[in-house]
Each structure stands twice: as C-alpha cells, then as structure tokens.
Design a protein around this motif. Structure first.
Motif, PDB file in Angstrom:
ATOM      1  N   LEU A   1       8.871 -13.581  23.262  1.00 23.97           N
ATOM      2  CA  LEU A   1       9.528 -14.820  22.868  1.00 23.97           C
ATOM      3  C   LEU A   1      10.287 -15.473  24.016  1.00 23.97           C
ATOM      4  CD1 LEU A   1      10.806 -13.967  19.274  1.00 23.97           C
ATOM      5  CD2 LEU A   1       8.799 -15.316  19.944  1.00 23.97           C
ATOM      6  N   GLN A   2      10.685 -14.684  24.990  1.00 27.07           N
ATOM      7  CA  GLN A   2      11.288 -15.276  26.184  1.00 27.07           C
ATOM      8  C   GLN A   2      10.277 -16.129  26.924  1.00 27.07           C
ATOM      9  OE1 GLN A   2      13.185 -12.418  28.736  1.00 27.07           O
ATOM     10  NE2 GLN A   2      14.823 -11.956  27.277  1.00 27.07           N
ATOM     11  N   ALA A   3       9.026 -15.678  26.938  1.00 26.61           N
ATOM     12  CA  ALA A   3       7.970 -16.429  27.609  1.00 26.61           C
ATOM     13  C   ALA A   3       7.425 -17.548  26.733  1.00 26.61           C
ATOM     14  CB  ALA A   3       6.845 -15.481  28.031  1.00 26.61           C
ATOM     15  N   TYR A   4       7.356 -17.300  25.420  1.00 25.55           N
ATOM     16  CA  TYR A   4       6.769 -18.269  24.489  1.00 25.55           C
ATOM     17  C   TYR A   4       7.694 -18.453  23.278  1.00 25.55           C
ATOM     18  CZ  TYR A   4       2.536 -17.509  27.244  1.00 25.55           C
ATOM     19  OH  TYR A   4       1.627 -17.428  28.271  1.00 25.55           O
ATOM     20  N   PRO A   5       8.828 -19.135  23.464  1.00 32.02           N
ATOM     21  CA  PRO A   5       9.800 -19.293  22.369  1.00 32.02           C
ATOM     22  C   PRO A   5       9.261 -20.088  21.183  1.00 32.02           C
ATOM     23  CG  PRO A   5      10.372 -20.691  24.248  1.00 32.02           C
ATOM     24  CD  PRO A   5       9.288 -19.770  24.714  1.00 32.02           C
ATOM     25  N   VAL A   6       8.146 -20.805  21.364  1.00 31.55           N
ATOM     26  CA  VAL A   6       7.584 -21.599  20.282  1.00 31.55           C
ATOM     27  C   VAL A   6       7.158 -20.732  19.091  1.00 31.55           C
ATOM     28  CG1 VAL A   6       5.205 -21.514  21.152  1.00 31.55           C
ATOM     29  CG2 VAL A   6       5.951 -23.474  19.791  1.00 31.55           C
ATOM     30  N   PHE A   7       6.979 -19.416  19.332  1.00 28.71           N
ATOM     31  CA  PHE A   7       6.550 -18.515  18.261  1.00 28.71           C
ATOM     32  C   PHE A   7       7.720 -17.914  17.472  1.00 28.71           C
ATOM     33  CE2 PHE A   7       2.742 -18.415  20.947  1.00 28.71           C
ATOM     34  CZ  PHE A   7       1.733 -18.505  19.996  1.00 28.71           C
ATOM     35  N   GLN A   8       8.936 -18.332  17.769  1.00 31.79           N
ATOM     36  CA  GLN A   8      10.107 -17.715  17.147  1.00 31.79           C
ATOM     37  C   GLN A   8      10.002 -17.657  15.630  1.00 31.79           C
ATOM     38  OE1 GLN A   8      13.122 -16.524  18.838  1.00 31.79           O
ATOM     39  NE2 GLN A   8      13.375 -15.626  16.813  1.00 31.79           N
ATOM     40  N   GLU A   9       9.680 -18.764  15.009  1.00 32.51           N
ATOM     41  CA  GLU A   9       9.652 -18.824  13.548  1.00 32.51           C
ATOM     42  C   GLU A   9       8.464 -18.088  12.937  1.00 32.51           C
ATOM     43  OE1 GLU A   9      12.093 -20.031  11.678  1.00 32.51           O
ATOM     44  OE2 GLU A   9      13.162 -20.328  13.578  1.00 32.51           O
ATOM     45  N   LYS A  10       7.418 -17.927  13.718  1.00 33.01           N
ATOM     46  CA  LYS A  10       6.213 -17.276  13.190  1.00 33.01           C
ATOM     47  C   LYS A  10       6.143 -15.788  13.534  1.00 33.01           C
ATOM     48  CE  LYS A  10       3.165 -21.286  12.859  1.00 33.01           C
ATOM     49  NZ  LYS A  10       1.817 -21.815  13.128  1.00 33.01           N
ATOM     50  N   SER A  11       7.125 -15.281  14.259  1.00 36.11           N
ATOM     51  CA  SER A  11       7.068 -13.888  14.700  1.00 36.11           C
ATOM     52  C   SER A  11       7.686 -12.958  13.660  1.00 36.11           C
ATOM     53  CB  SER A  11       7.805 -13.726  16.029  1.00 36.11           C
ATOM     54  OG  SER A  11       9.205 -13.867  15.859  1.00 36.11           O
ATOM     55  N   THR A  12       7.147 -11.752  13.580  1.00 38.58           N
ATOM     56  CA  THR A  12       7.692 -10.739  12.694  1.00 38.58           C
ATOM     57  C   THR A  12       7.447  -9.363  13.291  1.00 38.58           C
ATOM     58  OG1 THR A  12       7.760  -9.969  10.392  1.00 38.58           O
ATOM     59  CG2 THR A  12       5.588 -10.439  11.305  1.00 38.58           C
ATOM     60  N   LEU A  13       8.284  -8.418  12.918  1.00 37.70           N
ATOM     61  CA  LEU A  13       8.172  -7.039  13.407  1.00 37.70           C
ATOM     62  C   LEU A  13       7.654  -6.150  12.287  1.00 37.70           C
ATOM     63  CD1 LEU A  13       8.824  -4.712  15.463  1.00 37.70           C
ATOM     64  CD2 LEU A  13      11.107  -4.625  14.413  1.00 37.70           C
ATOM     65  N   ILE A  14       6.532  -5.470  12.544  1.00 37.49           N
ATOM     66  CA  ILE A  14       6.010  -4.465  11.615  1.00 37.49           C
ATOM     67  C   ILE A  14       5.620  -3.234  12.436  1.00 37.49           C
ATOM     68  CG2 ILE A  14       4.261  -3.862   9.915  1.00 37.49           C
ATOM     69  CD1 ILE A  14       3.960  -6.794   9.241  1.00 37.49           C
ATOM     70  N   TYR A  15       6.350  -2.160  12.261  1.00 37.73           N
ATOM     71  CA  TYR A  15       6.011  -0.934  12.981  1.00 37.73           C
ATOM     72  C   TYR A  15       4.674  -0.393  12.487  1.00 37.73           C
ATOM     73  CZ  TYR A  15      10.785  -0.585  14.825  1.00 37.73           C
ATOM     74  OH  TYR A  15      11.968  -0.824  15.480  1.00 37.73           O
ATOM     75  N   ASN A  16       3.869   0.103  13.411  1.00 37.65           N
ATOM     76  CA  ASN A  16       2.644   0.786  13.013  1.00 37.65           C
ATOM     77  C   ASN A  16       2.988   1.960  12.098  1.00 37.65           C
ATOM     78  OD1 ASN A  16       0.991  -0.889  14.476  1.00 37.65           O
ATOM     79  ND2 ASN A  16       0.699   0.518  16.189  1.00 37.65           N
TER      80      ASN A  16
END
Length: 353
Positions: free
Chosen positions: A146-161
C-alpha cells in the motif's frame, strides 16, 4: 456459487498446494462449486493430486495469445468469482474480462515482491478498477504494498493462509531417541538457503552436534551442493536426505524442530504444518514469519543471514528443555489463527459481500 481459482502452474509449491487444498475444502461446502484454471501444463505435479480430490482443472490451449484471451473470456464468464493467485496471470485476466459484467475478480498476493516497473504500474492501475478485493496473507506485505500503491487501500484485506492440521501418531512422536531431530522442508534453491543451517551446525562443538539429527526433505538444483557441505558433519551426527516426500505425516513424524533459513517468505505453509504437528519452529525474521511466530513465546526467530544467531538458537534448544513449551504455544497459536476452516470462511465472506 461457482468459483474459479487461477494459478500460473500446478507445479509443486506453497501457493499451488494451498490453492489445491482450499479448492477441495470449498467443494465440501454446501452450494459451492470450486475449480482451478492453470496456465501451466496438464502433467504438472499437482494435477494428479487434483484428480484424487475430484477437482476440475482447466488448461488454456497452446494457441496464439489472442486466441487464448478469447478462450479465457469464454471460460471465466461461467463463474461468479474468479480468484487469481499468481501475479503472472493478472494481466491476462484483466484484459480478458474487460466490459464483462457479472464476473468479479479477486487477487491474493502470496509473496512480498512489489513490482514497480512502468508495465506493472499500468497493470495495477487497471487492477484498481477491476478487482473487487486484493487479499494479503501477511500484514507486513499489505502495508509495504500500500505504500507503493495506496489506491488499493479500500479494496485491501488480510486473510492468513489456513491449512488442515497435520495429524501424527502421538506414541511414535513421543518416542525418546536421545537426540533432537532438526528438519528442513523445501526445494534446494538459493532463496531457501539450506546452507545456513549447515554453517550454523559447523559453529557448534562436536559434542553439541552429537545431540542432533538432521533431516532434509525436498529436491532441487542445489541438493548436491548441500550434500557436499554436510559431509563433514556426518562424523558427529546423523544426516538424512529424504528427497521429495508428499506424505506430511511422515515428514513431521520424523522431526522435532523445523528450521527455516529462507531469505524471504510470504506466509510459510511449511511453518504452519510444523506448528500444527507440534514441532518447534526456528525461522528467519523475514516477511510473514513474524506474524506466525512470536519470538520467545511460540517459537524462535533470528535475523537472515546471521549464522551465529541461528547457532545460538540451536544451543538454546540443546540446553534448555523449555523449548518444548514454545512448541506447545506454537501449536495453540496455529489452532487460533491458521486453521483451514477459518481461511475458507473468510474467502467465502468476501465473495458474498
């Protein structure tokens, strides 16, 4: 709901194995039909494994690029969710689904590499419009991206394998052999750096080495080189190169401590397997390893490529029986955070949102 998981190949690898396993798990859910599209060959190693689980696998024809995109468009329009698991497939899916309504795209980043070239900036610009969600398997990977591509902030999510726990015979596992069995699992390639464990063992005294056995599982181009480096250790300790082993129970029945020497990791499935099997994990302090292991509480971490730090971890295991408490804590952490059921549920939730 029909779901298509997309991979660059079904060769042996952590992300590929994860996709096969999660596809099989999803097909156990009521109302879910999950399949795989592989950009690789029909004789890739995991294709046979898919057959055993009755997983439908699609392959693109060997036609020209334009024909493949047309074929891809015809295929993906049959699914409610198309989930990309390899960066090599992103551009093709984005182009083939342009102006295709009703097809929702998802993308899981299974590694920590951030592409910054002009080509990738263009791809990610289109992806920021087309993707419904971009999934990260470690929080550190999400923040870096997100530091490189902040445009994805709202669409990003964390799911552990998540994985199915490795089940062992407790009687066999508990057998006291008088030595601590160290193990490494993975391909012999530069990234995995198995040589660091061999170098760390060279830092110990002959008497200390006699307290260990060493077990390697895997194959790869650097296998013979590691065999050669380990030869001088064999006068003090048992060393076994088992080759490629698909039976996880056999692997973790054979070891007490998993040692990870990788230069980088996303979220290591091998580490999750070891935790689920009750092994202590000693790992490099890179990528998502810090999110799997809490140093000194559920395992041990050291800085890559600090051989002396790894040697100190080995010395601790040899001299302090409390390492077994760390292994138990790691097993409990697996149950809380990395079970396959939790992962599958999280994926299905984002598909339905």
């Amino acid at each position: 709901m029909k779901i298509l998981h997309v991979v660059s190949s079904l060769n042996m690898g952590g992300a590929e194995q994860f996709v096969v396993d999660i596809t099989a798990a999803m097909n156990q859910q009521s109302g879910i039909q999950a399949e795989i599209l592989s950009f690789g060959r029909a004789d890739d190693a995991l294709c046979q494994h898919c057959g055993k689980h009755d997983i439908t696998v699609h392959h693109l024809s060997q036609a020209g690029r334009l024909q493949q995109l047309v074929q891809l468009r015809r295929l993906v329009r049959r699914y409610d969710a198309v989930h990309i698991h390899s960066s090599h497939c992103v551009a093709s899916l984005l182009v083939s689904t342009l102006f295709l309504s009703g097809c929702r795209l998802y993308y899981t980043r299974h590694n920590t590499v951030i592409h910054r070239s002009g080509k990738w900036r263009l791809i990610y610009r289109l992806a920021s419009i087309r993707l419904s969600k971009i999934v990260f398997i470690a929080e550190i990977a999400r923040q870096d991206f997100l530091q490189a591509y902040p445009v994805f902030q709202e669409k990003s999510t964390l799911i552990y394998n998540g994985i199915r726990p490795v089940r062992l015979d407790p009687v066999v596992k508990a057998t006291d052999r008088g030595v601590i069995r160290l193990g490494q699992v993975g391909r012999f390639v530069p990234l995995k750096a198995q040589k660091l464990l061999i170098q760390a063992l060279h830092r110990l005294s002959p008497k200390q080495r006699q307290g260990f056995e060493l077990h390697f599982f895997g194959d790869g181009p650097l296998l013979d080189d590691c065999r050669h480096q380990a030869e001088s250790l064999q006068q003090d300790m048992g060393i076994t190169f088992h080759g490629l082993e698909m039976d996880k129970s056999r692997i973790y029945q054979s070891i007490d401590v998993l040692v990870v020497t990788s230069e980088t990791e996303g979220l290591s499935l091998v580490m999750l397997e070891a935790l689920s099997a009750g092994c202590l994990v000693i790992a490099t302090k890179v990528g998502g390893n810090e999110e799997i292991i809490e140093h000194g509480r559920s395992g041990l971490l050291y800085h890559y490529p600090k051989v002396q730090e790894l040697a100190q971890c080995l010395t601790y295991v040899l001299t302090d029986a409390r390492w077994r408490d760390l292994a138990l804590a790691g097993n409990r952490r697996f149950d809380l955070m990395f079970e396959q059921e939790r992962c599958v549920s999280s994926y299905l939730t984002i598909y339905r949102s």
